[in-house]
Scaffold this motif. Structure first.
Motif, short mmCIF file in Angstrom:
data_model
loop_
_atom_site.label_atom_id
_atom_site.label_comp_id
_atom_site.label_asym_id
_atom_site.label_seq_id
_atom_site.Cartn_x
_atom_site.Cartn_y
_atom_site.Cartn_z
N ALA A 148 0.82 -1.20 0.00
CA ALA A 148 0.00 0.00 0.00
C ALA A 148 0.86 1.26 0.00
CB ALA A 148 -0.93 0.00 1.21
N SER A 149 1.96 1.23 0.75
CA SER A 149 2.83 2.40 0.81
C SER A 149 3.48 2.67 -0.54
CB SER A 149 3.89 2.23 1.90
OG SER A 149 4.80 1.19 1.58
N LEU A 150 3.94 1.61 -1.19
CA LEU A 150 4.58 1.79 -2.50
C LEU A 150 3.57 2.20 -3.57
CD1 LEU A 150 6.98 -1.30 -2.42
CD2 LEU A 150 7.61 1.10 -2.13
N ASP A 151 2.39 1.59 -3.54
CA ASP A 151 1.37 1.93 -4.53
C ASP A 151 0.90 3.37 -4.36
OD1 ASP A 151 1.53 -0.60 -5.56
OD2 ASP A 151 -0.30 -1.34 -4.60
N ASP A 193 -1.17 9.16 -4.17
CA ASP A 193 -2.49 9.05 -3.56
C ASP A 193 -2.38 9.30 -2.06
OD1 ASP A 193 -4.98 8.31 -2.58
OD2 ASP A 193 -5.23 6.67 -3.99
N LEU A 194 -2.66 10.51 -1.64
CA LEU A 194 -2.53 10.88 -0.24
C LEU A 194 -3.53 10.13 0.63
CD1 LEU A 194 -1.39 12.60 2.03
CD2 LEU A 194 -2.93 14.45 1.33
N ALA A 195 -4.75 9.98 0.16
CA ALA A 195 -5.77 9.29 0.95
C ALA A 195 -5.37 7.84 1.20
CB ALA A 195 -7.12 9.35 0.23
N ALA A 196 -4.83 7.19 0.19
CA ALA A 196 -4.39 5.79 0.35
C ALA A 196 -3.23 5.71 1.33
CB ALA A 196 -4.00 5.20 -1.00
N ALA A 197 -2.33 6.68 1.26
CA ALA A 197 -1.19 6.69 2.19
C ALA A 197 -1.67 6.83 3.62
CB ALA A 197 -0.23 7.82 1.83
N GLU A 198 -2.68 7.63 3.84
CA GLU A 198 -3.17 7.85 5.20
C GLU A 198 -3.86 6.63 5.79
OE1 GLU A 198 -5.50 11.35 4.53
OE2 GLU A 198 -3.87 12.70 5.18
N THR A 199 -4.32 5.70 4.94
CA THR A 199 -4.95 4.48 5.45
C THR A 199 -3.93 3.58 6.14
OG1 THR A 199 -4.64 3.21 3.39
CG2 THR A 199 -6.65 4.53 3.59
N LEU A 200 -2.64 3.83 5.93
CA LEU A 200 -1.61 3.03 6.56
C LEU A 200 -1.65 3.13 8.08
CD1 LEU A 200 1.27 3.91 4.09
CD2 LEU A 200 0.40 1.60 4.49
N VAL A 201 -2.18 4.22 8.59
CA VAL A 201 -2.26 4.40 10.03
C VAL A 201 -3.15 3.33 10.65
CG1 VAL A 201 -2.99 5.95 11.88
CG2 VAL A 201 -1.80 6.87 9.88
N ASP A 202 -4.29 3.07 10.03
CA ASP A 202 -5.21 2.06 10.56
C ASP A 202 -4.60 0.66 10.48
OD1 ASP A 202 -7.14 3.97 11.12
OD2 ASP A 202 -8.08 3.78 9.13
N LEU A 203 -3.92 0.36 9.39
CA LEU A 203 -3.27 -0.94 9.26
C LEU A 203 -2.16 -1.08 10.31
CD1 LEU A 203 -2.99 -1.18 5.37
CD2 LEU A 203 -4.52 -2.49 6.84
N ASP A 204 -1.44 0.00 10.54
CA ASP A 204 -0.36 -0.03 11.51
C ASP A 204 -0.89 -0.31 12.91
OD1 ASP A 204 2.44 0.29 12.18
OD2 ASP A 204 1.88 2.18 13.11
N GLU A 205 -2.05 0.20 13.22
CA GLU A 205 -2.63 -0.05 14.53
C GLU A 205 -2.92 -1.53 14.72
OE1 GLU A 205 -4.05 0.12 18.28
OE2 GLU A 205 -2.87 1.60 17.20
N GLN A 242 6.13 10.05 3.17
CA GLN A 242 6.86 10.63 2.05
C GLN A 242 5.92 10.94 0.89
OE1 GLN A 242 10.01 11.67 2.16
NE2 GLN A 242 9.97 10.99 4.31
N THR A 243 4.89 10.11 0.72
CA THR A 243 3.87 10.42 -0.29
C THR A 243 3.18 11.73 0.04
OG1 THR A 243 3.47 8.08 -0.78
CG2 THR A 243 1.72 9.63 -1.35
N ALA A 244 2.83 11.90 1.32
CA ALA A 244 2.19 13.14 1.75
C ALA A 244 3.10 14.34 1.50
CB ALA A 244 1.81 13.05 3.23
#
Length: 236
Positions: A133-136, A142-154, A203-205
């Motif tokens: 997800a981070s690479l894609d 895609d800033l919105a997709a990058a921000e979804t990483l927070v939920d996965l990280d939790e 970094q995407t952000a």
């Protein structure tokens, strides 16, 4: 000249994606070695990390060369700096996988707790999802997709906490206790891999907005990571 510069940027991005695929292979190999108590596979993971390190050094050298020959500004400069940081995070992920492989070799003679192995597999699946997800999100800006990483990280963080709680409840058997303590380190490695994926999302952000911000406090790369990477010798 501008076309050549853009081609170099495109090649750097492609090389980072290839490095990411190598990291995914190392991660899966490390987890399989642990689950199967496979010493040969653990050795392969340790050896394969050299391929990641070579890619890391090559990308870093290409970025240095590009900066020496070109004068990127605005978005191009942000892209180059983001690629430099991504390269760092991917290499560190691979180093954590090597740590898992080395711990596997130390405890292969002890019958593992199946609940912990299952927990590690779940954390590993989440880590793989986060890396992709981070690479894609970076490729697609895609800033919105990058921000979804927070939920996965939790989810990975929760898995790490459950592992620690389970190890503490293993009992007083010395051999099992030693195994459990080493597994806490394994869990910590998987948790940190997730954090590095969040860092790539940041970094995407940065690339999209021109401003750097941490998605969460937990995603901050610790001093021991950043300092050890400069010499690229932590597990190589």
């Amino acid at each position: 000249m501008r076309v050549t510069f853009q081609e170099e940027l495109d090649q750097l991005e492609a090389s980072l994606q290839e490095e990411g695929e190598l990291v995914l292979r190392v991660l899966r190999g490390a987890l399989n070695a642990l689950a199967q108590r496979d010493i040969e596979l653990a050795d392969e993971v340790i050896a394969f990390d050299d391929d990641v390190d070579r890619r890391y050094v090559a990308i870093e050298g290409a970025i240095e060369s590009l900066l020496a020959r070109q004068t990127p500004v605005a978005t191009d400069l942000r892209l180059v700096l983001a690629l430099l940081h991504m390269n760092l995070h991917l290499e560190r992920m691979a180093d954590y996988c090597v740590t898992i492989a080395k711990l596997t070799k130390l405890v292969y003679g002890i019958t593992p707790d199946p609940k912990l192995i299952e927990a590690f597999q779940e954390m590993g699946v989440r880590d793989e999802e986060m890396i992709r997800a981070s690479l894609d999100s970076f490729v697609e800006r895609d800033l919105a997709a990058a921000e979804t990483l927070v939920d996965l990280d939790e989810l990975v963080d929760r898995g790490n906490r459950r592992v620690v709680q389970h190890v503490l409840a293993l009992g007083s058997n010395p051999a099992l206790r030693e195994w459990g303590l080493r597994m806490i380190i394994v869990s910590r490695c998987l948790e940190r891999i997730g954090d590095h994926a969040v860092d790539i999302g940041e970094q995407t952000a940065y690339l999209v907005t021109g401003e750097f911000r941490e998605f969460t406090d937990a995603s901050h790369v610790e001093d021991d990571d950043s300092s050890s990477n400069n010499s690229n010798t932590s597990n190589t």
